[in-house]
Design an enzyme around this catalytic site. Structure first.
Site, PDB file in Angstrom:
ATOM      1  N   LYS A 193       0.844  -1.213   0.000  1.00  0.00           N
ATOM      2  CA  LYS A 193       0.000   0.000   0.000  1.00  0.00           C
ATOM      3  C   LYS A 193       0.874   1.256   0.000  1.00  0.00           C
ATOM      4  CE  LYS A 193      -1.889   2.918   2.875  1.00  0.00           C
ATOM      5  NZ  LYS A 193      -2.019   4.179   2.106  1.00  0.00           N
ATOM      6  N   GLU A 267       9.882   0.567  10.457  1.00  0.00           N
ATOM      7  CA  GLU A 267      10.889   1.622  10.237  1.00  0.00           C
ATOM      8  C   GLU A 267      10.194   2.949  10.521  1.00  0.00           C
ATOM      9  OE1 GLU A 267      13.965   1.062   9.525  1.00  0.00           O
ATOM     10  OE2 GLU A 267      13.991  -0.984   8.743  1.00  0.00           O
ATOM     11  N   CYS A 301      13.370  10.544   7.243  1.00  0.00           N
ATOM     12  CA  CYS A 301      13.343   9.954   8.585  1.00  0.00           C
ATOM     13  C   CYS A 301      14.691  10.098   9.283  1.00  0.00           C
ATOM     14  CB  CYS A 301      12.949   8.491   8.501  1.00  0.00           C
ATOM     15  SG  CYS A 301      13.938   7.577   7.307  1.00  0.00           S
ATOM     16  N   GLU A 398       9.833  15.120  15.923  1.00  0.00           N
ATOM     17  CA  GLU A 398      10.134  15.082  14.493  1.00  0.00           C
ATOM     18  C   GLU A 398       9.245  16.094  13.768  1.00  0.00           C
ATOM     19  OE1 GLU A 398       8.949  11.554  12.320  1.00  0.00           O
ATOM     20  OE2 GLU A 398      10.894  11.482  11.344  1.00  0.00           O
TER      21      GLU A 398
END
Ligand code: NAP
Ligand code: MG
Length: 489
Positions: A193, A267, A301, A398
């Site tokens: 997906k 992850e 990331c 983040e």
């Protein structure tokens, strides 16, 4: 015009100057169905959603909205394909994966343009990094398909079955390659997906899979929203979940998988420290800081989103950094001179802007370059915060945008303790003239990858993954094979 073969090699950036008219030949269909069992099929409920170009806010295409019913069909197709795919002679399986790699290389120019149109990243990056690296992952794992006995001597390596794979929007094709290439090489079949805002290169990849002649059902691609991803996670016919995305969603997935037999790799997010010692080559370090936080608009990331700079050179580094930021060009992702493209979506721009306000409320000092930005589309100028403290949200959370938080340190141990004072542990960087310091930092920074005197370098042979809230498991290299295999004595 065909691109000369010698210009397509990995790492060899071929020249592409896409004037607006030159993308007319890029084939984006008005509508994309789901790719299930080797065919493009309409979603069962017949619903579609728009994907837009974040640099213009214009619709690029409509894409199938997969539901549980479509996921069920895709898992059934993957299960059916699994019995012959997993038993196929490994060298034959490898040939199919090589074929995907070669077709990706041949169509690299088209893939690069579509990646930049759909996601907003500068064409220089999709052309020189994303697409060649995606092809390199298929090449690399194709090579392992018939060598698994050598990868794991004395063990019998068996595939897991059907892998459900869910990916984010920051490196759409590359994340698909990270997931699909090792899964196929190991004899698994997949249901993937893509992210909602960047489904187009995955659908193009479906065309490549079909052109490469893969048996129907080995690769299935179901576009959709978060619910579509959840349907994959919760489907009883899936044997493994490979997820790349936010820590918040990773946590939901980990809870959903608790108590099941499904294997998983997660992850997740990061907040890397890029550490500059006074003995570093300062000009190179400044380039490394720029690359670390402004590459792909900071939608990375492993971005170097925290700068830790030794106090004695801090003023010099920050001044040089501001001067360099002032030269960065923000704008049209399809212009090869652009340094920073469009923010991926209106929602992500809102998140970033909320953090700019939070930083100022926390008492930090904001610096932003004054470059012009287009009237339409989603844009954020390169930004940095000074005067922050360790507990500030702009240091701990983040932001996933072109926003750098700068702290200083005096001693080695202070640098180390600030670097590790985070709930994340995905990556880090160190800039110094001294090899001994590099070893000490790489041994003591709790992060999956630590770059020394460079940043954001990727290679299919290197494992990648996080500690702490940055995730579970590794992708890439030999570790990436392990994640798709049962190893028996
Ligand atoms: P996200 O919101 O977590 O979404 C990731 C994917 O999961 C998307 O396809 C999303 O679909 C889907 N999803 C959403 N809710 C779900 C649910 N409840 N169950 C299953 N799937 C669900 O992350 P993102 O905003 O796309 O990506 C940014 C994040 O990814 C950042 O935190 C970044 O650090 C992380 N990332 C990590 C790595 C790594 O290797 N560690 C690499 C790249 C990015 P929709 O698109 O429809 O929402
Ligand atoms: Mg889009």
């Amino acid at each position: 015009m065909a691109i000369p073969e010698n210009k397509l090699a990995f790492g060899d950036g071929w020249q592409y100057s896409p004037a607006p008219e030159s993308i007319d030949h890029i084939k984006v269909r008005k509508k994309y169905d789901l790719f299930i069992g080797g065919d493009f099929v309409a979603p069962v409920k017949g619903r579609y959603f728009e994907t837009i170009n974040p640099a213009t806010e214009e619709r690029l295409s409509r894409v199938g909205l997969g539901t549980e019913l479509d996921v069920d069909k895709a898992v059934a197709a993957a299960r059916k394909a699994y019995s012959s795919w997993s038993r196929m002679k490994a060298a034959e399986r490898g040939k199919y994966v090589y074929r995907i790699a070669r077709i990706l290389q041949e169509r690299a120019r088209e893939f690069a343009a579509i990646e930049s149109l759909d996601g907003g990243k500068p064409i220089r990056e999709s052309r020189d990094v994303d697409i060649p690296l995606a092809a390199a992952h298929f090449f690399y794992y194709a090579g392992w398909a018939d060598k698994l006995d050598y990868a794991f001597p004395g063990r019998t390596a068996r595939p897991l079955g059907v892998a459900g794979q869910i990916i984010p929007w920051n490196f759409p094709l590359l994340m698909a390659a990270w997931k699909i290439a090792p899964a196929l090489a190991c004899g698994n079949t997949v249901v993937l997906k893509p992210a909602e805002t960047t489904p187009l290169t995955a659908m193009k990849l479906a065309e490549v899979v079909a052109d490469a002649g893969l048996p129907p059902g080995v690769v299935n691609i179901v576009t959709g929203a978060g619910d579509t991803g959840a349907a994959i996670v919760n489907h009883p016919g899936v044997d493994k979940i490979a997820f790349t995305g936010s820590t918040a969603v990773g946590r939901i997935i980990q809870k959903a998988l608790a108590g099941t037999n499904k294997r998983y790799t997660l992850e997740l997010g990061g907040k890397a420290a890029n550490i500059i010692f006074a003995d570093a080559a300062i000009d190179q370090a400044v380039e490394g800081i720029v690359n670390g936080i402004f590459f792909n608009q900071g939608h990375v990331c492993c971005a170097g989103s925290r700068l830790l700079v030794q106090e004695s050179v801090a003023d010099q580094v920050i001044q040089k950094l501001k001067d360099r930021m002032d030269t960065l060009i923000v704008g049209d992702p399809l212009d090869k001179n652009t340094d920073i493209g469009a923010i991926n979506s209106a929602a992500q721009l809102e998140t970033i802007e909320s953090y700019l306000a939070i930083g100022e409320e926390e008492g930090a000092e904001l610096y932003q370059s004054a470059c012009p930005v287009p009237d339409r589309g989603y844009w954020c100028r390169p930004t940095l915060f000074t005067g922050v403290s360790q507990s500030n949200r702009v240091v701990q959370e983040e932001i996933f945008g072109p926003v750098l938080a700068i702290q200083t340190f005096r001693t080695f141990s202070e640098a180390l303790s600030k670097a590790n004072n985070t709930r994340y542990g995905l990556s880090g960087g160190v800039w110094t003239d001294k090899g001994a310091k590099i070893f000490k930092i790489t041994q003591n920074v709790r992060a999956g990858v630590v770059w020394a005197n460079t940043f954001n370098k990727f290679d299919p042979t290197s494992p990648f993954g996080g500690y702490k809230e940055s995730g579970v498991g590794r992708e890439g290299g030999l570790h990436g094979l392990d994640a798709y295999l049962k190893l028996e004595a």
